[in-house]
Design an enzyme around this catalytic site. Structure first.
Site, PDB file in Angstrom:
ATOM      1  N   ASP A 131      46.315  40.256  34.498  1.00 57.36           N
ATOM      2  CA  ASP A 131      47.435  40.994  35.087  1.00 57.36           C
ATOM      3  C   ASP A 131      48.680  40.104  34.989  1.00 57.36           C
ATOM      4  O   ASP A 131      49.325  40.049  33.951  1.00 57.36           O
ATOM      5  CB  ASP A 131      47.024  41.320  36.531  1.00 57.36           C
ATOM      6  CG  ASP A 131      47.976  42.232  37.257  1.00 57.36           C
ATOM      7  OD1 ASP A 131      49.051  42.536  36.733  1.00 57.36           O
ATOM      8  OD2 ASP A 131      47.661  42.665  38.381  1.00 57.36           O
ATOM      9  N   GLY A 138      34.629  40.650  39.786  1.00 55.92           N
ATOM     10  CA  GLY A 138      35.123  41.699  38.886  1.00 55.92           C
ATOM     11  C   GLY A 138      34.456  41.775  37.528  1.00 55.92           C
ATOM     12  O   GLY A 138      34.330  42.840  36.953  1.00 55.92           O
ATOM     13  N   ARG A 146      33.363  49.677  42.383  1.00 59.45           N
ATOM     14  CA  ARG A 146      32.885  48.818  41.286  1.00 59.45           C
ATOM     15  C   ARG A 146      31.812  49.505  40.442  1.00 59.45           C
ATOM     16  O   ARG A 146      31.648  49.216  39.270  1.00 59.45           O
ATOM     17  CB  ARG A 146      32.290  47.515  41.837  1.00 59.45           C
ATOM     18  CG  ARG A 146      33.282  46.609  42.530  1.00 59.45           C
ATOM     19  CD  ARG A 146      32.627  45.263  42.803  1.00 59.45           C
ATOM     20  NE  ARG A 146      33.359  44.468  43.783  1.00 59.45           N
ATOM     21  CZ  ARG A 146      34.377  43.671  43.499  1.00 59.45           C
ATOM     22  NH1 ARG A 146      34.806  43.580  42.266  1.00 59.45           N
ATOM     23  NH2 ARG A 146      34.983  42.966  44.436  1.00 59.45           N
ATOM     24  N   THR A 188      45.858  33.719  37.203  1.00 59.39           N
ATOM     25  CA  THR A 188      44.456  33.306  37.348  1.00 59.39           C
ATOM     26  C   THR A 188      43.944  32.709  36.045  1.00 59.39           C
ATOM     27  O   THR A 188      43.386  31.600  36.033  1.00 59.39           O
ATOM     28  CB  THR A 188      43.563  34.517  37.734  1.00 59.39           C
ATOM     29  OG1 THR A 188      44.103  35.127  38.897  1.00 59.39           O
ATOM     30  CG2 THR A 188      42.126  34.100  37.982  1.00 59.39           C
ATOM     31  N   LEU A 189      44.163  33.429  34.964  1.00 58.46           N
ATOM     32  CA  LEU A 189      43.653  32.972  33.672  1.00 58.46           C
ATOM     33  C   LEU A 189      44.260  31.631  33.279  1.00 58.46           C
ATOM     34  O   LEU A 189      43.566  30.737  32.796  1.00 58.46           O
ATOM     35  CB  LEU A 189      43.928  34.018  32.584  1.00 58.46           C
ATOM     36  CG  LEU A 189      43.472  33.610  31.191  1.00 58.46           C
ATOM     37  CD1 LEU A 189      41.987  33.288  31.161  1.00 58.46           C
ATOM     38  CD2 LEU A 189      43.804  34.698  30.178  1.00 58.46           C
ATOM     39  N   ASP A 223      37.375  46.633  41.760  1.00 57.05           N
ATOM     40  CA  ASP A 223      37.295  47.267  43.075  1.00 57.05           C
ATOM     41  C   ASP A 223      38.648  47.610  43.676  1.00 57.05           C
ATOM     42  O   ASP A 223      39.688  47.063  43.300  1.00 57.05           O
ATOM     43  CB  ASP A 223      36.593  46.328  44.057  1.00 57.05           C
ATOM     44  CG  ASP A 223      37.500  45.170  44.469  1.00 57.05           C
ATOM     45  OD1 ASP A 223      38.018  44.472  43.564  1.00 57.05           O
ATOM     46  OD2 ASP A 223      37.733  44.985  45.673  1.00 57.05           O
TER      47      ASP A 223
HETATM   48  P1  XMP Z   1      46.195  37.888  37.602  1.00 53.65           P
HETATM   49  O1  XMP Z   1      46.291  37.961  36.106  1.00 53.65           O
HETATM   50  O2  XMP Z   1      47.348  38.618  38.257  1.00 53.65           O
HETATM   51  O3  XMP Z   1      44.885  38.650  38.023  1.00 53.65           O
HETATM   52  O4  XMP Z   1      46.098  36.489  38.118  1.00 53.65           O
HETATM   53  C1  XMP Z   1      44.246  38.315  39.184  1.00 53.65           C
HETATM   54  C2  XMP Z   1      43.101  39.183  39.508  1.00 53.65           C
HETATM   55  O5  XMP Z   1      43.617  40.347  40.122  1.00 53.65           O
HETATM   56  C3  XMP Z   1      42.699  41.358  39.995  1.00 53.65           C
HETATM   57  N1  XMP Z   1      43.363  42.541  39.437  1.00 53.65           N
HETATM   58  C4  XMP Z   1      42.907  43.771  39.586  1.00 53.65           C
HETATM   59  N2  XMP Z   1      41.797  44.235  40.206  1.00 53.65           N
HETATM   60  N3  XMP Z   1      42.393  46.441  39.608  1.00 53.65           N
HETATM   61  C5  XMP Z   1      41.553  45.572  40.215  1.00 53.65           C
HETATM   62  O6  XMP Z   1      40.567  46.018  40.771  1.00 53.65           O
HETATM   63  C6  XMP Z   1      43.517  46.058  38.963  1.00 53.65           C
HETATM   64  O7  XMP Z   1      44.249  46.894  38.434  1.00 53.65           O
HETATM   65  C7  XMP Z   1      43.783  44.641  38.955  1.00 53.65           C
HETATM   66  N4  XMP Z   1      44.796  43.895  38.418  1.00 53.65           N
HETATM   67  C8  XMP Z   1      44.472  42.602  38.742  1.00 53.65           C
HETATM   68  C9  XMP Z   1      41.596  40.864  39.085  1.00 53.65           C
HETATM   69  O8  XMP Z   1      40.495  40.401  39.827  1.00 53.65           O
HETATM   70  C10 XMP Z   1      42.241  39.704  38.380  1.00 53.65           C
HETATM   71  O9  XMP Z   1      41.276  38.779  37.920  1.00 53.65           O
HETATM   72 MG    MG Z   2      39.030  38.786  37.811  1.00 53.13          MG
END
Ligand code: XMP
Ligand code: MG
Length: 186
Positions: free
Chosen positions: A111, A53, A173, A115-116, A167
């Protein structure tokens, strides 16, 4: 691959709405790059990006950051959104030692924050001289776990967005802007 599958592939994208234009993204990314350059002058930081991403944001941010710096990639897989475990699978880890180095974690979007939160901890325990998170997008309303983000490009509503590296099912992308997809496409 059967012909029917090839023929069912879309030959164009249908987006419902543009959330951030190419110009808005470019201007903000240039600002973030200039801020990072000021903060890290003389420190040769390492920009760490999570694939896939973050690849477009990283490419633009890196060129806007006009001081010497290094680039590293990690490949991570986040588990399903409804999982609250915060478990993230690291498919490919860093190739170099970050101990004593200034690290900037370049994220596409935060989000739930799971993950962070996991990756922050994963990098922190390696004793970098400093760790700064720079995320292009922040969906604050979607947060399940509080995690610091030092630099944010844009706060966006809790909607699924695509483009500029992000994506849907591996497509979209390459859109130069950030968009919300037509629900009929999803
Ligand atoms: P979190 O913060 O939920 O985010 O651990 C995990 C990963 O989810 C993906 N993500 C998205 N990808 N559109 C996308 O294409 C979105 O709206 C979206 N929200 C979350 C993203 O890879 C992030 O790192
Ligand atoms: Mg990501």
């Amino acid at each position: 691959m059967p012909n029917s599958e090839i023929e069912s592939r879309p030959d164009e994208y249908k987006v419902a709405r543009i959330l951030l234009s190419e110009k808005e993204l470019g201007d903000r990314v240039n600002q973030l790059g200039a801020e990072l350059a000021e903060r890290y002058r003389g420190k040769q930081p390492i920009l760490v990006t999570l694939l896939k991403g973050g690849f477009i944001f990283l490419a633009d941010l890196s060129r806007a950051m006009k001081i010497p710096h290094e680039i590293e990639f990690m490949i991570v897989r986040s588990y399903e959104k409804d999982s609250s475990s915060g478990t993230v699978q690291i498919i490919q880890d860093l190739k170099q030692n970050i101990e004593g180095r200034h690290v900037v974690l370049v994220e596409d979007i935060v989000d739930t924050g799971l993950t962070l939160s996991y990756i922050r901890e994963h990098l922190s325990i390696r004793n970098p001289a400093s760790l700064t998170v720079c995320s292009l997008l922040d969906k604050t309303e979607a947060r399940k776990i509080q995690v610091p983000i030092e630099m944010v490009g844009f706060s966006i509503p809790n909607e699924f967005v695509v483009g500029y590296g992000l994506d849907y099912d591996q497509l979209y992308r390459n859109l130069p802007y950030l968009a919300i997809i037509d629900p009929e496409q999803a």
